[in-house]
Structures are given as C-alpha cells and as structure tokens.
Design an enzyme around this catalytic site. Structure first.
Site, PDB file in Angstrom:
ATOM      1  N   HIS A 115       9.927   0.407   8.013  1.00 15.05           N
ATOM      2  CA  HIS A 115       8.788  -0.859   8.306  1.00 15.05           C
ATOM      3  C   HIS A 115       9.417  -2.369   7.148  1.00 15.05           C
ATOM      4  O   HIS A 115      10.027  -3.364   7.318  1.00 15.05           O
ATOM      5  CB  HIS A 115       7.818  -0.334   8.460  1.00 15.05           C
ATOM      6  N   ASP A 116       8.767  -1.839   6.118  1.00 16.42           N
ATOM      7  CA  ASP A 116       8.449  -2.725   5.195  1.00 16.42           C
ATOM      8  C   ASP A 116       9.116  -3.620   4.112  1.00 16.42           C
ATOM      9  O   ASP A 116       9.141  -4.906   4.184  1.00 16.42           O
ATOM     10  CB  ASP A 116       7.420  -2.225   4.327  1.00 16.42           C
ATOM     11  N   ASN A 139      -2.184   2.823   4.082  1.00 15.58           N
ATOM     12  CA  ASN A 139      -2.068   3.674   3.716  1.00 15.58           C
ATOM     13  C   ASN A 139      -2.571   5.349   2.805  1.00 15.58           C
ATOM     14  O   ASN A 139      -2.597   6.230   3.251  1.00 15.58           O
ATOM     15  CB  ASN A 139      -0.722   4.182   3.359  1.00 15.58           C
ATOM     16  N   PHE A 176      -0.313   0.135  12.779  1.00  7.92           N
ATOM     17  CA  PHE A 176      -1.579   0.025  11.359  1.00  7.92           C
ATOM     18  C   PHE A 176      -1.994  -1.121  10.666  1.00  7.92           C
ATOM     19  O   PHE A 176      -3.116  -1.252  10.285  1.00  7.92           O
ATOM     20  CB  PHE A 176      -1.049   0.829  10.838  1.00  7.92           C
ATOM     21  N   ASN A 177      -1.417  -1.589  10.422  1.00 13.81           N
ATOM     22  CA  ASN A 177      -2.013  -2.769   8.800  1.00 13.81           C
ATOM     23  C   ASN A 177      -2.071  -4.341   9.842  1.00 13.81           C
ATOM     24  O   ASN A 177      -3.474  -4.397   9.330  1.00 13.81           O
ATOM     25  CB  ASN A 177       0.236  -3.868   8.267  1.00 13.81           C
ATOM     26  N   THR A 229       2.450  -6.358   2.585  1.00 16.44           N
ATOM     27  CA  THR A 229       3.802  -5.017   3.489  1.00 16.44           C
ATOM     28  C   THR A 229       2.812  -3.965   3.879  1.00 16.44           C
ATOM     29  O   THR A 229       2.630  -3.135   4.186  1.00 16.44           O
ATOM     30  CB  THR A 229       4.484  -4.329   2.367  1.00 16.44           C
ATOM     31  N   ASP A 279       6.316   0.531   2.069  1.00 20.41           N
ATOM     32  CA  ASP A 279       7.083   0.244   0.930  1.00 20.41           C
ATOM     33  C   ASP A 279       7.216   0.027  -0.686  1.00 20.41           C
ATOM     34  O   ASP A 279       7.834  -0.637  -1.555  1.00 20.41           O
ATOM     35  CB  ASP A 279       4.463   0.140   0.610  1.00 20.41           C
ATOM     36  N   ASP A 337       0.557  -1.262   0.622  1.00 19.24           N
ATOM     37  CA  ASP A 337       0.401   0.222  -0.006  1.00 19.24           C
ATOM     38  C   ASP A 337       1.223   1.433   0.403  1.00 19.24           C
ATOM     39  O   ASP A 337       0.804   2.193   0.954  1.00 19.24           O
ATOM     40  CB  ASP A 337      -0.727   0.330   1.244  1.00 19.24           C
TER      41      ASP A 337
HETATM   42  C1  BDR Z   1       3.282  -0.038   8.448  1.00 20.38           C
HETATM   43  O1  BDR Z   1       1.857   0.908   8.627  1.00 20.38           O
HETATM   44  C2  BDR Z   1       2.548   1.727   7.180  1.00 20.38           C
HETATM   45  O2  BDR Z   1       2.233   3.229   7.609  1.00 20.38           O
HETATM   46  C3  BDR Z   1       3.472   1.767   6.589  1.00 20.38           C
HETATM   47  O3  BDR Z   1       4.035   1.366   5.515  1.00 20.38           O
HETATM   48  C4  BDR Z   1       4.055  -0.078   7.292  1.00 20.38           C
HETATM   49  O4  BDR Z   1       3.402  -0.677   6.565  1.00 20.38           O
HETATM   50  C5  BDR Z   1       3.775   0.519   9.787  1.00 20.38           C
HETATM   51  O5  BDR Z   1       3.072   0.331  10.847  1.00 20.38           O
HETATM   52 CA    CA Z   2       3.074  -0.786   3.886  1.00 20.34          CA
END
Ligand code: BDR
Ligand code: CA
Length: 315
Positions: free
Chosen positions: A242-243, A44, A167-168, A127, A22, A17
């Site tokens: 993160h991703d 996102n 978040f994911n 991701t 990403d 996303d």
């Molecule tokens: C995740 O949430 C999104 O904001 C980032 O792309 C990552 O995948 C981190 O919490």
């Molecule tokens: Ca992401």
C-alpha cells in the site's frame, strides 16, 4: 532501469507507522524525494514500536534524516493496532538490528509545522493514521495555504478493517475527516489501487536476489507481510504494498491513472465509520472535487522502481 522521477524532487516529511509497507515507502522516499524527516504515529503498532521500526529502517538505509515521534493515540477513537497483519512488533518477520539511538524529538507535530513554515511547497505524505497531520493543521491553519498538498495512503472504494473502512482512516476517522476537509490539494491512494500492487512470490524473489543486507531484510519482511495477507484472503497472491503508492504518486505520476472527486469521511455510521465516501455520480452539478483519487497503477513498472531503490541502498 526504472522510470526517472521528476526534477526537482518533491520535498517532504514522511509520516508513517512502520509497518512493512511503510518501510518500503521510506526506501522509495529516500531514493526519489528530498526527504526532510520521518515522523511516526501510533497505528500498525503502539508508538514506541513504530518509532523503533522507523529508526531501524533509517539506519539500514544509512541516510541522515531525523526521526521524530508523534501522537500515541487517535484524536477520539480508542487506540487499535494491526498485529494480525504486521505482527506484535509492527514489523515482524526479519532479524532486525537494534536502533542506533532515540528519536530526534517527541514533537513530530512541531517538526511538521516548522518544516512547512520554513519554506513553501512542502508535501505531506502520511502512510498511517492521520493524527499527526490533523494536529498540525489544527495548531497551524496557515499550513493549508503553504504546503504543496497531501498525498496519503488510505481509504478507497472498499474496506479492509471493516467492510467499508480502510485501516488508516478507520483508526482515526476524526483526524481523517479534518484532513479531507483541509481545503488544499489532496491525493488519495486507496485499496482499489493498492490491491493491484501485490508482493507476489516472483517479485519477492527479485528483492531477495539483490545483494546486500537491506535487500535480505526487506525480502524477509515482504515474505511475512505477504504470508499474513495470503493466509487471510482467497483472492491475493501477495500482500498489497500500500504505502509506497503515496510516494510514487508524486515521484512517478506517469505510472498512475487518476480521477477527481469529492471525498468525505464518514465518522458516525454504525457500519460505515471510517469509510471514504467517494462521489462518483456524473452529475453536471456535483460537489466540487477535493481529492485526486489514484485509481490504477502500472504494477510491474512500480515494482521496478522499488527494486532499483532497494538495490541503490543495499550493500
Ligand atoms: C494501511 O494499513 C496498514 O496496515 C498499512 O501499513 C497501510 O498503511 C493499509 O490499510
Ligand atoms: Ca502504514
């Protein structure tokens, strides 16, 4: 020189996303995996924006990989986005070109199913929210035994969207619960890992020093992304990247420390909806592990892999 990745490289569609991090995951996957396709999901930003961003990054890399667009909303939850981190476009902060064209299809779920049925041993690397992956496993339960596994960015021992939820997972907890219960190998790169993998000013400068358009765009993206994180926290020198960890965990496993545990996704709790509940009790009789929890990374070595991948495509 960066650490070499295993041969043969893992074969995978990347489900994402974009999203600043990403975008970096796409770069690393393009360099170190056999990237079979890019599928997009709402997360996102709304789906049309994450799809647009994925196509733009694919174009900047100059790779021949199809982008398929997928779920526009979570299975049950109301759609919610992360413009407070990524901006309205989902990838604010850089002067981006127009995408070269539309996605290859609007059937990311069908593409994932066909790709995993065409051969055994494909990895799924999500991701973003897990909507597309859950829909694919629901429509084609045979995938669970055919794929090599799922390596995802999400969850962890603390939250970011809420005190307990990352978040994911929070964005589509019902999809996440289905994925964590799918029964095959599962690798989780959560926040306790990714918060130690920060785009510090020194690391962003190293990207900016790489010649070529891609590196300039990615340095601008890193700067925006880090700006939003640093302005909202009192303990970060840069955005957690993160991703790419979900890709690197497959391509460069020597950079990580992991442990096995049973992980469940909470879908109901008033304060805990979207939490990944990691059973860390050291009981002799404990629930069977369903997850490899990726816990630590050699951050300098990880960024060396990212720098090399960017330099490879930047011209
Ligand atoms: C995740 O949430 C999104 O904001 C980032 O792309 C990552 O995948 C981190 O919490
Ligand atoms: Ca992401």
């Amino acid at each position: 020189m960066s650490t070499p990745s295993p041969t043969p490289p893992p074969r995978l569609p990347l489900d994402c996303d974009p999203g600043h991090d990403d975008a970096i995951a796409i770069v690393v996957a393009a360099r170190h995996t056999d990237l079979l396709g890019i599928t997009t999901v709402a997360g996102n930003a709304p789906l049309e924006r994450t799809t647009r961003n994925a196509i733009i990054i694919r174009d900047l890399l100059g790779i021949d990989v199809p982008v398929h667009t997928g779920a526009a909303r979570p299975l049950v939850a109301e759609p919610k986005h992360a413009d407070y981190v990524h901006g309205e476009s989902g990838m604010d902060g850089a002067d981006l070109p127009e995408p070269s064209g539309p996605p290859a299809s609007t059937d990311a779920v069908g593409f994932i199913i066909d790709t995993c049925r065409a051969e055994e041993g494909v990895w799924l690397v999500p991701t973003g929210p897990l909507t597309n992956i859950a829909l694919a496993l629901r429509a084609a339960p045979d995938l669970a035994d055919r794929i090599a596994g799922i390596s995802l960015m999400g969850g962890g021992t603390f939250g970011n969207r809420t005190a307990t939820a990352e978040f994911n997972i929070w964005a589509d907890p019902e999809a996440a619960a289905a994925v964590f219960e799918y029964g095959g190998p599962l690798v989780m790169c959560g926040l306790q890992l990714t918060h130690t993998f920060q785009a510090t000013p020194e690391r962003i400068q190293r990207v900016r020093d790489i010649p070529g358009r891609l590196a300039g765009v990615l340095a601008d993206l890193f700067e925006f992304f880090s700006g939003t994180y640093v302005s909202r926290h009192d303990n970060l020198r840069g955005a957690p990247v993160h991703d790419p960890c979900a890709v690197l965990a497959l391509t460069h496993p020597q950079l990580f420390e992991t442990y096995e545990a049973h992980v469940a996704v909470e879908t109901r709790g008033r304060h805990t909806r979207g939490m990944t509940v990691i059973d860390q009790r050291r009981l002799l009789e404990r629930p069977t592990s369903n997850c490899t929890v990726v816990d630590r990374i050699d951050a300098d070595a990880g960024f060396a892999v990212i720098d090399e991948a960017i330099a490879h495509f930047s011209r």
